[in-house]
Design a protein around this motif. Structure first.
Motif, PDB file in Angstrom:
ATOM      1  N   THR A  77      23.632  29.198   9.177  1.00  0.00           N
ATOM      2  CA  THR A  77      23.228  27.928   9.785  1.00  0.00           C
ATOM      3  C   THR A  77      22.550  28.178  11.127  1.00  0.00           C
ATOM      4  O   THR A  77      22.345  27.254  11.910  1.00  0.00           O
ATOM      5  CB  THR A  77      24.455  27.013   9.960  1.00  0.00           C
ATOM      6  OG1 THR A  77      25.248  27.113   8.783  1.00  0.00           O
ATOM      7  CG2 THR A  77      24.062  25.556  10.133  1.00  0.00           C
ATOM      8  N   LYS A 214      25.895  20.974  -2.244  1.00  0.00           N
ATOM      9  CA  LYS A 214      24.895  20.291  -1.425  1.00  0.00           C
ATOM     10  C   LYS A 214      25.077  20.675   0.040  1.00  0.00           C
ATOM     11  O   LYS A 214      24.113  20.944   0.746  1.00  0.00           O
ATOM     12  CB  LYS A 214      25.055  18.783  -1.613  1.00  0.00           C
ATOM     13  CG  LYS A 214      24.058  17.946  -0.851  1.00  0.00           C
ATOM     14  CD  LYS A 214      24.082  16.504  -1.345  1.00  0.00           C
ATOM     15  CE  LYS A 214      23.426  15.563  -0.366  1.00  0.00           C
ATOM     16  NZ  LYS A 214      24.291  15.133   0.737  1.00  0.00           N
ATOM     17  N   TYR A 217      23.672  24.016   0.742  1.00  0.00           N
ATOM     18  CA  TYR A 217      22.209  23.945   0.783  1.00  0.00           C
ATOM     19  C   TYR A 217      21.745  23.453   2.143  1.00  0.00           C
ATOM     20  O   TYR A 217      20.832  24.019   2.759  1.00  0.00           O
ATOM     21  CB  TYR A 217      21.716  23.006  -0.328  1.00  0.00           C
ATOM     22  CG  TYR A 217      20.225  22.828  -0.348  1.00  0.00           C
ATOM     23  CD1 TYR A 217      19.413  23.793  -0.940  1.00  0.00           C
ATOM     24  CD2 TYR A 217      19.638  21.712   0.236  1.00  0.00           C
ATOM     25  CE1 TYR A 217      18.040  23.637  -0.944  1.00  0.00           C
ATOM     26  CE2 TYR A 217      18.267  21.550   0.237  1.00  0.00           C
ATOM     27  CZ  TYR A 217      17.471  22.513  -0.353  1.00  0.00           C
ATOM     28  OH  TYR A 217      16.112  22.358  -0.349  1.00  0.00           O
ATOM     29  N   GLU A 218      22.431  22.418   2.640  1.00  0.00           N
ATOM     30  CA  GLU A 218      22.075  21.875   3.955  1.00  0.00           C
ATOM     31  C   GLU A 218      22.319  22.901   5.062  1.00  0.00           C
ATOM     32  O   GLU A 218      21.492  23.065   5.960  1.00  0.00           O
ATOM     33  CB  GLU A 218      22.869  20.600   4.244  1.00  0.00           C
ATOM     34  CG  GLU A 218      22.394  19.409   3.438  1.00  0.00           C
ATOM     35  CD  GLU A 218      22.847  18.076   4.043  1.00  0.00           C
ATOM     36  OE1 GLU A 218      23.359  18.076   5.177  1.00  0.00           O
ATOM     37  OE2 GLU A 218      22.675  17.051   3.368  1.00  0.00           O
ATOM     38  N   ARG A 220      22.264  26.083   4.884  1.00  0.00           N
ATOM     39  CA  ARG A 220      21.248  27.133   4.870  1.00  0.00           C
ATOM     40  C   ARG A 220      19.894  26.588   5.320  1.00  0.00           C
ATOM     41  O   ARG A 220      19.144  27.264   6.021  1.00  0.00           O
ATOM     42  CB  ARG A 220      21.136  27.736   3.469  1.00  0.00           C
ATOM     43  CG  ARG A 220      22.311  28.662   3.146  1.00  0.00           C
ATOM     44  CD  ARG A 220      22.132  29.337   1.808  1.00  0.00           C
ATOM     45  NE  ARG A 220      22.191  28.391   0.692  1.00  0.00           N
ATOM     46  CZ  ARG A 220      21.273  28.326  -0.268  1.00  0.00           C
ATOM     47  NH1 ARG A 220      20.249  29.154  -0.281  1.00  0.00           N
ATOM     48  NH2 ARG A 220      21.393  27.444  -1.241  1.00  0.00           N
ATOM     49  N   ALA A 221      19.614  25.347   4.925  1.00  0.00           N
ATOM     50  CA  ALA A 221      18.325  24.754   5.311  1.00  0.00           C
ATOM     51  C   ALA A 221      18.224  24.639   6.827  1.00  0.00           C
ATOM     52  O   ALA A 221      17.200  24.974   7.429  1.00  0.00           O
ATOM     53  CB  ALA A 221      18.171  23.388   4.656  1.00  0.00           C
ATOM     54  N   LEU A 224      17.473  27.927   8.297  1.00  0.00           N
ATOM     55  CA  LEU A 224      16.112  28.426   8.077  1.00  0.00           C
ATOM     56  C   LEU A 224      15.098  27.657   8.916  1.00  0.00           C
ATOM     57  O   LEU A 224      14.183  28.235   9.481  1.00  0.00           O
ATOM     58  CB  LEU A 224      15.745  28.307   6.593  1.00  0.00           C
ATOM     59  CG  LEU A 224      16.457  29.310   5.681  1.00  0.00           C
ATOM     60  CD1 LEU A 224      16.206  28.974   4.219  1.00  0.00           C
ATOM     61  CD2 LEU A 224      15.997  30.731   5.984  1.00  0.00           C
ATOM     62  N   ASN A 225      15.264  26.345   8.990  1.00  0.00           N
ATOM     63  CA  ASN A 225      14.318  25.553   9.764  1.00  0.00           C
ATOM     64  C   ASN A 225      14.929  24.213  10.163  1.00  0.00           C
ATOM     65  O   ASN A 225      14.871  23.243   9.421  1.00  0.00           O
ATOM     66  CB  ASN A 225      13.040  25.313   8.941  1.00  0.00           C
ATOM     67  CG  ASN A 225      11.926  24.743   9.803  1.00  0.00           C
ATOM     68  OD1 ASN A 225      12.181  24.125  10.833  1.00  0.00           O
ATOM     69  ND2 ASN A 225      10.693  24.958   9.370  1.00  0.00           N
ATOM     70  N   SER A 229      14.580  20.424   8.413  1.00  0.00           N
ATOM     71  CA  SER A 229      15.789  19.838   7.847  1.00  0.00           C
ATOM     72  C   SER A 229      16.041  18.452   8.418  1.00  0.00           C
ATOM     73  O   SER A 229      16.392  17.516   7.701  1.00  0.00           O
ATOM     74  CB  SER A 229      17.005  20.720   8.135  1.00  0.00           C
ATOM     75  OG  SER A 229      16.742  22.043   7.787  1.00  0.00           O
ATOM     76  N   ALA A 232      13.756  16.087   6.912  1.00  0.00           N
ATOM     77  CA  ALA A 232      14.127  15.774   5.526  1.00  0.00           C
ATOM     78  C   ALA A 232      15.373  14.902   5.461  1.00  0.00           C
ATOM     79  O   ALA A 232      15.865  14.595   4.377  1.00  0.00           O
ATOM     80  CB  ALA A 232      14.336  17.059   4.739  1.00  0.00           C
ATOM     81  N   ASN A 239      25.670  19.592  10.700  1.00  0.00           N
ATOM     82  CA  ASN A 239      25.742  20.868   9.998  1.00  0.00           C
ATOM     83  C   ASN A 239      26.164  22.008  10.915  1.00  0.00           C
ATOM     84  O   ASN A 239      26.896  22.908  10.511  1.00  0.00           O
ATOM     85  CB  ASN A 239      24.406  21.187   9.328  1.00  0.00           C
ATOM     86  CG  ASN A 239      24.260  20.428   8.020  1.00  0.00           C
ATOM     87  OD1 ASN A 239      25.051  20.617   7.110  1.00  0.00           O
ATOM     88  ND2 ASN A 239      23.282  19.538   7.947  1.00  0.00           N
TER      89      ASN A 239
END
Lengths: 355, 311
Positions: A77, A214, A217-218, A220-221, A224-225, A229, A232, A239
């Motif tokens: 994260t 889910k 996924y959040e 990791r998102a 990454l950016n 995120s 989106a 998080n």
């Protein structure tokens, strides 16, 4: 396909880094007049030499897996949880509290102690998480401070609350222990305990959480950016806080497991245990993947445990293993192997271009 | 009462000295944009080297010089890893700490037949009295009849201020830590500045380490440094990345140590446990960072890897 190639070259450069690290250790031994071949021989022969050696190796691996998972999860994260150390100390303290002060039936007692240890670690990690999310304070520095606060708090509690001005507490009630006879017998008296099984379960948990849910996924998102995120519709703050709390929970569990399985009492410590810092190396070498963490824990756990035997048999000071360990981290962190390759390629290209 | 006050001041100065030096080291490195979590390790290697060399040469000064060289060499590894190879600065710092702790204890065991600590440093730094000033009542003895390294540390605070704020070199160093790309465009080599800054931090932290083994204490063991490098980082932040701020923060942290030590004499620890007093610097640092005790703003480019031509 490209992903696979990358992964293979990561594995390869990890292996080369490990070999280079061992070479650094060998050079250190040669320079100070020890025989590296007999030293490494003694090291490796003891890792899986006897049932008891193997059990002790597994015991050494257990906290490394937890610590490595905790660091790796937060890292996914985008959080550098250098505070695993302190969360682990607090986890031990909380478990000791439950193990000493509560009277509960067996099994239930151990479960309560483990849960309370994990919760305590999560709360300890919540502070840097909150400060990062709300006030944008860099988590590394807060974590470092929290580590030392945890140490002094633990020392204070051991001396003043959990014992009567003594350097250590009594042993925890047997009902809270996670040592089990069948493991101890299987490994010929080694202190291997149920923590190992919990470590494996936690590995699976982290894998499922990160790659099959889910929330994962959040997490990791965001790592990454964060901007994309947020755009989106994910809450970066939420998080970050969740990631730190889960990471801290795993770290707290590590502390609880160590206390309830390995030591069974808590003592005043002049300095931090170091397991959390080891976890950074474990996660780094394991490329922040659950399976990578397990593999690198096995390597470092083997080195640490074999290192004590090396000191005993070949009379080479154990600390040479610490040098090997540090060298491996530096080689991996600097991505030394790949960058050397790149430089060579660039040079070749440059030569061609100029020719 | 007067003697306890003097005692408190003396202990404060004693424990502030290594913090001032190591935090000044961190100041140079971080002002150039390189995080230095490795201060602990740099102090360790300085403490070890200066103790061993002082034992073998009989001179704490030669020991100190050797310690500085060792600190610079170890810092060089940090510089190569972070500046040339773009390694994560925090990870590299953690590795530097591991390396120093491992290497120093390994060498102690190799040199002294497996012993956990060096023999006693017989030729440690002795207090240097400054005539006239030392006779000032109350503060004369603790301030002006103390270890030469304490004077060095105080002088270095002024020198650091002058270098960082009054010379072109210092201006460039700070600029590299704030806006590396703009500074590079203006013709300053970011790589070179960061190398120099990290090496200076190695030298200063090593002097701080030498204080622990050849001035305050008189041996080196695995627990000689015991977290001082991390308090130095706290002092750096609490001092808001400024030389005199660092001096104030280090003095304050030294005072809290002194309070927890002399507090036992006063019976203060009956009311406030010494562990709580020891915790104070760390708690205050978190509060400072969170903006509750003034705002602490880090150099803008700190921790970010620098690639030429990228934006």
């Amino acid at each position: 396909m490209i992903g696979k190639l990358n992964r293979n070259s990561t594995l390869l450069s990890s292996i080369i880094s490990i070999i280079l690290g061992m070479l650094v250790g060998a050079i250190a031994m040669l320079l100070s007049g020890y025989d590296p071949i007999s030293a490494y021989g003694a090291l490796f022969s003891s890792v899986f030499g006897s049932a008891s050696d193997m059990g002790e190796t597994l015991r050494t691996i257990t906290p490394l897996i937890f610590a490595g998972l905790a660091v790796a999860l937060a890292f996914r994260t985008g959080m550098f949880n250098i505070g695993v150390e302190g969360q682990l100390v607090i986890g031990s303290l909380a478990a000791a509290f439950v193990g000493l002060k509560l009277e509960l039936p067996p099994v239930l007692h151990a479960i309560v102690a483990l849960v309370v240890g994990a919760l305590a670690g999560a709360i300890w990690a919540l502070i840097p998480g909150l400060l990062k999310a709300i006030r944008g304070v860099h988590e590394v520095i807060v974590c470092i401070m929290m580590n030392w606060i945890a140490l002094f708090l633990s020392n204070y509690m051991v001396g003043k609350v959990l014992s009567n001005n003594s350097d250590s507490t009594e042993k925890i009630h047997p009902s809270a222990s996670i040592r089990v006879d069948f493991l101890t017998d299987m490994f010929d008296g080694a202190r291997v305990h149920l923590g190992l099984i919990l470590a494996i379960l936690t590995t699976i948990f982290v894998y499922v959480l990160l790659f099959r849910t889910k929330l994962g996924y959040e997490l990791r998102a965001v790592g990454l950016n964060p901007d994309a995120s947020e755009y989106a519709g994910m809450s970066v703050k939420r998080n970050i806080i969740l990631s730190m709390m889960i990471s801290g929970g795993i770290a707290g569990l590590a502390g609880a497991v160590e206390l309830l399985g390995t030591s069974e009492y808590l003592a005043i410590n002049p300095s931090l245990p170091g397991t959390g810092f080891d976890g950074i190396a474990v996660a780094l070498l394991g490329a922040n993947t659950p399976i990578g963490v397990v593999l690198s824990s096995m390597l470092f756990g083997g080195l640490f445990n074999g290192g004590s035997n090396m000191q005993y048999v070949a009379e080479v000071p154990f600390e040479v293993i610490r040098i090997v360990f540090a060298a491996i981290i530096l080689f991996v962190a600097a991505n030394f192997v790949k960058q050397l390759g790149n430089r060579k390629n660039r040079k070749k290209k440059g030569e061609k271009a100029s020719a | 009462m007067l003697s306890t006050m003097t005692n408190l001041l003396e202990t404060t100065i004693l424990y502030s000295t290594p913090l001032i030096l190591a935090a000044l080291g961190g100041l140079f490195s971080e002002r150039s944009g390189v995080i230095n979590i490795g201060l602990e390790g740099l102090m360790t290697i300085g403490a070890f080297t200066s103790a061993v060399v002082a034992i073998n040469t009989g001179s704490p000064w030669i020991g100190l010089l050797a310690g500085i060289v060792a600190g610079i060499l170890l810092a060089l590894i940090h510089a190569v890893a972070t500046v040339t190879f773009n390694a994560d600065q925090t990870v590299s710092g953690v590795a530097i700490n591991f390396l120093a702790a491992g290497l120093a204890v390994y060498l102690v065991k190799a040199l002294y037949d497996g012993a956990g600590q060096t023999p006693v440093v017989e030729s440690k730094f002795t207090d240097l009295a400054i005539p006239v000033l030392k006779d000032i009542p109350l503060i004369g003895d603790p301030l002006f009849n103390t270890s030469p390294i304490t004077y060095i540390a105080l002088i270095l605070v002024f020198v650091s201020y002058f270098v960082l704020y009054r010379t072109p070199f210092g201006m460039r160093l700070r600029a590299v830590g704030e806006h590396p790309h703009a500074t590079e465009t203006a013709g300053v080599s970011v790589v070179k500045m960061r190398y120099v800054a990290v090496l200076i931090s190695g030298a200063l932290a090593a002097i701080g380490g030498a204080t622990l083994s050849t001035s305050i204490g008189s041996e080196f063991s695995a627990t000689t440094v015991a977290g001082q490098g991390f308090i130095a980082i706290a002092a750096l932040i609490f001092g808001k990345w400024k030389p005199f701020g660092v001096l104030g923060a280090a003095a304050f942290f030294g005072f809290s140590v002194a309070l927890s030590l002399t507090g036992q004499v006063w019976g203060l620890t009956e009311y406030v446990p010494s562990e709580i007093l020891t915790m104070l610097p760390y708690v205050l640092t978190i509060l400072a960072l969170a903006g509750f005790v003034g705002r602490a703003n880090a150099p803008a480019a700190i921790g970010k890897l620098y690639e030429r031509g990228s934006r």
